[in-house]
Write an enzyme that holds these catalytic residues in place. Structure first.
Site, PDB file in Angstrom:
ATOM      1  N   GLU A   4     -32.822 -35.688  -6.811  1.00  0.00           N
ATOM      2  CA  GLU A   4     -33.904 -35.283  -7.709  1.00  0.00           C
ATOM      3  C   GLU A   4     -35.284 -35.731  -7.232  1.00  0.00           C
ATOM      4  OE1 GLU A   4     -32.145 -37.348 -10.981  1.00  0.00           O
ATOM      5  OE2 GLU A   4     -33.775 -38.768 -11.064  1.00  0.00           O
ATOM      6  N   GLN A  11     -21.113 -29.795 -15.719  1.00  0.00           N
ATOM      7  CA  GLN A  11     -21.422 -30.881 -14.789  1.00  0.00           C
ATOM      8  C   GLN A  11     -20.679 -32.160 -15.162  1.00  0.00           C
ATOM      9  OE1 GLN A  11     -26.000 -29.422 -14.867  1.00  0.00           O
ATOM     10  NE2 GLN A  11     -25.741 -31.378 -13.860  1.00  0.00           N
ATOM     11  N   ARG A  36     -32.986 -31.818 -12.971  1.00  0.00           N
ATOM     12  CA  ARG A  36     -33.048 -32.504 -11.667  1.00  0.00           C
ATOM     13  C   ARG A  36     -33.845 -33.793 -11.796  1.00  0.00           C
ATOM     14  NH1 ARG A  36     -33.102 -29.061  -6.166  1.00  0.00           N
ATOM     15  NH2 ARG A  36     -32.308 -30.696  -4.828  1.00  0.00           N
ATOM     16  N   CYS A  37     -33.409 -34.624 -12.718  1.00  0.00           N
ATOM     17  CA  CYS A  37     -34.272 -35.715 -13.162  1.00  0.00           C
ATOM     18  C   CYS A  37     -33.438 -36.742 -13.897  1.00  0.00           C
ATOM     19  CB  CYS A  37     -35.303 -35.082 -14.096  1.00  0.00           C
ATOM     20  SG  CYS A  37     -36.107 -36.157 -15.246  1.00  0.00           S
TER      21      CYS A  37
END
Ligand code: CDP
Length: 784
Positions: free
Chosen positions: A738, A221, A368-369
């Site tokens: 997110e 990523q 996702r945070c």
């Protein structure tokens, strides 16, 4: 005011179909495992069956004898090259291949390389490791007991305690708590869970001895950051390393860190001078790669009798496993957990977090945070429900009473963040209306009389995304700016390259839409490229919903630089002065004479064929954007559940999600992000946990016991939106990816606890399985 472009141009606000889907729906995506190079070898990791054991010997002879085996690399081999340990992304180091002892089950012990994948796996079985078992530490609450086994013998500090971090005014918070007429204390756990992306991690490392260049196709990523870290750790020249992140099948934070498998494949390729592929299995991914959460939290709230909140005190124990491999900004040991005051106007707050080691896989990654915002939002939204319960007050009314009002923005929170903008009441009002909240309350009261179990759960979360201002936010020292380079070609088409990396979020479409909005070039004529360090400008990558707030902003600013140059060319072409020109996306026209105009396509052509004297040719720009602040999206979620008294099964009957992410680029993509994140939240709330038995064996290492929601369990998501633009973002957008994962777990749990609150139930820890509920019902004599 954002100028509305035509559907053909497809700028902001158009639900443009995803450009990338054309190749995905034809099965023509190009993932790491699709990379096949001539003469490629395959690697397989030998992993520890024990959670804590001394390694007495590693015998590779039998494995080496198997036909087709090319090499077996051990920790000792790496030690000779100074590579047996590598830095984590958070002030710690991690073993690449174990030396001395193993610290968690499934830890990497050796790396077998063979002509094909199957031979590598067979040979891994033949590597004989002699272990001597050691006492195992699983429960973080016992990490600092005097008789706890010491996990990290390599550290100077002979303790399993990693860090203590605190923020806020302890004295004032304690005083408010002791003076308050109403107090609650809630202890809860956000369990260890896992992003479980569809595609596991993997790489192909290809060292070319003729050119001295190392190319690594990697599930990353953050490819630029990986390139820099590879250069520093392995002592390679950064210009000789090319990281390519091709299509990525979901990341969710799992693909931010550098994992031992990547390093082993690189070492193997450098040694064998052949390309080497390593692809993780599902179980390897779940057992050893980047877990999330594992926060054991207590919240205390002080309030007046009318429900006005006064102070919040939070204490947390963070289980980091065997190495502190949290992927988060380096000044924040507990990530952005300080956002735990949420949407409410607390006068005082104090928060402390202690991190400890256990014999578990390392982490924790920001699933996702934004670096622990999920844990923070969960805690405050659960605690507000506990307070409502204590006061006998409706949880919606309690929230409405305590929301930070719109006129208080920018709002300085007691734990140090400056929220950019917000209108929490508007989101709540819309969610209550969409849900038909007051009718639901009536229905619930009637059902209770009949002995039926129905619950309504609310979560009004505040998010914090878009790290970040470079003066405060960095990952491993690399400042968290991001970048975009746009080249407008002579025929008026464009190519943009960014420092971010989509893993399914649709960047090829939405970033093209930003350029379409700014330049008026149709989306169809814009190609967006990410993930190749040889071509894209340097950026910190995609995680924590930072792409839109940071790289999206860079894209708009780069486009605006192009408009500036285009103006000079248009003035030259129309033989007027620049001051006489007016811009609307797609053309410059003469003020008062709109027919006298030059389109962006005409201007682009002239940039290469007829540039004004003294102006350099070409039409391109690059921007490295350092945001002045983070963005603070928010929303209100309402969940309605029914519970089966016979089986303990919870059925999510309705779920209303009202989100506010400021100005939206692509409503369809945002909707998709919300659906996906809510489905992940459902899995976390009801199904998922990476658990351990007392010997440190992973329970949750396969999809047989780590469940992923399917269409059968997933309810229909009802969405809504309000729009409160970010005042500091170039086009008023906030991140959104997110939000649903951050906001939804508390709504699910609040609904279930609400369904059982009249039976005296105050808390249930996730995952809320039917078995857990059935046991509670059985205890309360409610099972039918
Ligand atoms: O960093 P990441 O891409 O995961 O998160 P994001 O910035 O929240 O964006 C997720 C997707 O939603 C991207 O395709 C964005 O461009 C899109 N988005 C949007 O269309 N409008 C917004 N206000 C925010 C995001």
């Amino acid at each position: 005011m954002i100028h509305k472009t035509s559907p053909e141009v497809g700028g902001m606000g158009h639900s443009v179909k995803r450009k990338e889907d054309s190749r995905f729906i034809q099965g023509r995506g190009n993932y790491v495992d699709d990379v096949h190079l001539p003469n490629m070898a395959y690697g397989h990791v030998v992993r520890s069956p024990y959670a804590h054991a001394r390694i007495k010997s590693v015998d590779t002879q039998a494995a080496m004898k198997l036909k087709g085996v090319l090499a077996v690399i051990t920790g000792e081999d790496l030690e000779k090259a100074g590579l047996s340990w590598m830095p984590t992304l958070f002030h710690d180091k991690q073993m690449v291949l174990a030396t001395g002892k193993v610290l968690f089950q499934a830890q990497e012990v050796a790396f077998v390389v063979a002509e094909d994948r199957y031979t590598a796996a067979d040979a891994a079985e033949l590597v004989e490791v002699d272990y001597e078992e050691l006492p195992v530490l699983v429960d973080p609450h016992h990490s600092t007991d005097p008789d706890a086994p010491l996990i990290r013998e390599d550290r100077d500090e002979k303790s399993n305690h990693i860090f203590h971090w605190e923020i806020g005014d302890k004295q004032a918070t304690d005083k408010a708590l002791s003076d308050a007429p109403v107090k609650i204390k809630l202890s809860t756990v956000f369990q260890r869970c896992h992003p479980a992306p569809l595609e596991t991690c993997g790489c192909v490392a290809d060292f070319n001895p003729a050119t001295g260049k190392l190319t690594v196709w990697e599930t990353s990523q953050a490819p630029h950051a990986h390139r820099t870290l590879f250069a520093i750790v392995a002592g390679l020249s950064e210009n000789d390393i090319r990281i390519i992140s091709p299509d990525i099948g979901g990341g969710f934070g799992n693909k931010v860190p550098i994992y031992p498998g990547y390093v082993c494949a690189v070492v193997a390729s450098l040694t064998l001078k052949r390309p080497v592929k390593w692809i993780e299995t599902r179980s390897e991914n779940l057992q050893s790669t980047g877990f999330a959460r594992d926060y054991h939290m207590t919240a205390e709230i002080a309030a007046d009798k009318d429900g006005t909140v006064k102070a919040l005190k939070v204490g947390t124990l963070a289980d980091h496993g065997a190495f502190n491999a949290a992927a988060q900004p380096s000044k924040f040991p507990a990530g952005l957990f300080g956002i735990c005051t949420g949407s409410y106007d607390f006068k005082n707050s104090f928060c402390e977090v202690d991190g400890v080691y256990t014999n578990k896989a390392p982490g924790g990654i920001a699933y996702r945070c934004s670096f622990r915002v999920t844990e923070a939002a969960f805690l405050i939204e659960r605690a507000m429900d506990a307070l409502a319960d204590e006061l006998g007050m409706d949880p919606a009314d309690l929230r409405l009473k305590n929301f930070i009002p719109p006129d208080r923005f920018p709002y300085k929170s007691p734990l140090g963040f400056t929220y950019d903008s917000g209108n929490y009441k508007a989101a709540m009002d819309l969610a209550l209306k969409q849900a038909g909240y007051r009718d639901l309350l009536k229905e619930q009261a009637e059902k209770r009389k009949k002995g039926e179990l129905m619950g309504i759960g609310i979560s009004s979360f505040t998010e914090i995304v878009g790290a970040g201002p470079a003066h405060t936010y960095d990952i491993a020292g690399l400042k968290m700016f991001d970048s975009c380079e746009i080249r407008v070609h002579p025929t008026g088409k464009a190519t943009a390259r960014l420092g971010t990396k989509s893993q399914g979020q649709g960047h090829e479409t939405t970033f093209a839409q930003i350029i379409a909005q700014e330049l008026g070039i149709p989306v169809a004529g814009i190609t967006v490229e990410e993930g190749d360090t040889d071509t894209a400008p340097y950026g910190l990558g995609t995680y924590a919903s930072r792409s839109t707030p940071v790289a999206g902003a860079a894209t708009a600013v780069a486009a605006r630089k192009i408009v500036e140059k285009a103006k000079k060319i248009a003035a030259h072409l129309m033989e007027v002065s620049e001051e006489d020109l007016e811009w609307e996306p797609g053309k410059f026209y003469v003020k008062g004479a709109p027919d006298k105009a030059k389109t962006i396509q005409e201007i682009a052509f002239a940039a290469y064929t007829d540039p004004p004297p003294g102006l350099e040719a070409g039409l391109e720009a690059v921007d490295y954007y350092d945001p002045p602040n983070l963005t603070f999206p928010f929303g209100t979620y309402i969940c309605v559940v029914d519970i089966d008294k016979g089986t303990g099964e919870v059925k999510v009957r309705r779920f209303i999600a009202v989100d506010d992410c400021g100005n939206i680029i692509n409503p369809m993509i945002v909707e998709g992000q919300i659906h996906g994140g809510l489905t992940e939240g459902l899995g976390i709330a009801f199904m998922q946990m990476i658990g351990y038995d007392e010997s440190g064996n992973v329970q949750g290492g396969t999809f047989m016991d780590y469940l992923v929601p399917t269409a059968v369990e997933t309810p229909h998501w009802e969405t809504g939106k309000t729009c409160t633009p970010s005042p500091h973002h170039p086009f008023g957008a906030k991140g959104v990816g997110e939000s649903p994962n951050v906001g939804s777990p508390a709504a699910f749990v609040n609904a279930v606890v609400d369904a059982l609150s009249h039976l005296g139930v105050r808390n249930i820890d996730m995952p809320i399985t039917p078995w857990k509920i059935w046991r509670i019902l059985n205890e309360k004599g409610q099972v039918v």
